[in-house]
Design an enzyme around this catalytic site. Sequence first.
Site, mmCIF file in Angstrom:
data_model
loop_
_atom_site.group_PDB
_atom_site.id
_atom_site.type_symbol
_atom_site.label_atom_id
_atom_site.label_comp_id
_atom_site.label_asym_id
_atom_site.label_seq_id
_atom_site.Cartn_x
_atom_site.Cartn_y
_atom_site.Cartn_z
ATOM 1 N N GLY A 31 -4.144 1.311 11.835
ATOM 2 C CA GLY A 31 -3.816 2.270 12.888
ATOM 3 C C GLY A 31 -2.530 1.915 13.608
ATOM 4 O O GLY A 31 -1.716 1.142 13.095
ATOM 5 N N HIS A 37 4.180 3.647 8.116
ATOM 6 C CA HIS A 37 2.918 4.119 7.536
ATOM 7 C C HIS A 37 3.085 5.536 6.997
ATOM 8 O O HIS A 37 2.590 5.857 5.924
ATOM 9 C CB HIS A 37 1.808 4.164 8.606
ATOM 10 C CG HIS A 37 1.426 2.851 9.179
ATOM 11 N ND1 HIS A 37 1.724 2.469 10.465
ATOM 12 C CD2 HIS A 37 0.753 1.806 8.631
ATOM 13 C CE1 HIS A 37 1.239 1.258 10.693
ATOM 14 N NE2 HIS A 37 0.657 0.828 9.599
ATOM 15 N N ASP A 151 4.911 -6.768 4.301
ATOM 16 C CA ASP A 151 3.885 -7.810 4.145
ATOM 17 C C ASP A 151 3.942 -8.288 2.694
ATOM 18 O O ASP A 151 3.046 -8.021 1.891
ATOM 19 C CB ASP A 151 2.510 -7.237 4.489
ATOM 20 C CG ASP A 151 2.437 -6.827 5.943
ATOM 21 O OD1 ASP A 151 2.566 -7.686 6.816
ATOM 22 O OD2 ASP A 151 2.294 -5.614 6.209
#
Length: 281
Positions: A31, A37, A151
Amino acid sequence: MQTFVTREEIFIWREQQQAEQKQIGFVPTMGALHQGHLSLVEQACQENDVVVVSIFVNPKQFNQSADLQAYPRMLSADLALLEHLPNLVIFAPNESEMYPADLPFEPMPLGKIGQLLEGAHRPGHFEGVVHVVHHLFALVQPHTAYFGQKDFQQLAIIRLLNQYYGFGIDIIGCETIRESDGLAMSSRNLRLTHEQRQSAVSISKALALVKNNIGQDPIENVKQAARNIIEQAGLEIDYLEIVDPITLENCTEWQQIQVCCVAAFCGEVRLIDNVLCESVL
Ligand code: PAF
């Protein structure tokens, strides 16, 4: 856009999609969604018939409770951001739905790659990531799953997980999305004060320095110059290493492809970033 909160709802939906031979794309998130995203979700929507976005702040991957408490939670704003996208389903479970007591889980050995960089500085972090992603993959059973290259180590571990548990999912690593000054987008950026936000850009500046100097000065000198940029901006470095992109082990010499990975505290906020550097040797 449908929002499911129980395992059962998503299970029934998924069985239906499989019966209709729909290709399912999956974007797992915690979230506090941002443009990074959104670009994953948009790509997933273009490449699949239907897409699941999970929104779950996974307590198991936080090695410090203060960090978990401070992690931004903004479900309504997240849903509003995704509303316009077609064929999207949201899975936003609570902790007991995500981790039912009777759900079996056999941890995967992370090996050396799990002990380096983030693994060394955040004990238990990757074990927590593997646990939640395992459960999500098993439930959603997607054909493709999208992860950000910011990441970098997580992406490498997800690829291992996919092989280890035999999920057979097409794991797609997507380019890091940056603010106009170069700062990698992250939900954690929301926690930076105005001043810290100005200093945080030193991370991408340091990475640019590495990229522009590969194969020139000795590797240790380039690392030191990059560290200086970040420290002079007032950040505290957790690590800044130039590593092999497959093993993530430190490079002592320049090689054809390497990745510079960095983690640094900007005040209380821990930021990570990386840059893949190719040399013409
Ligand atoms: O990258 C993240 O946001 C999380 O680590 C993930 C993959 C959603 C697992 O909680």
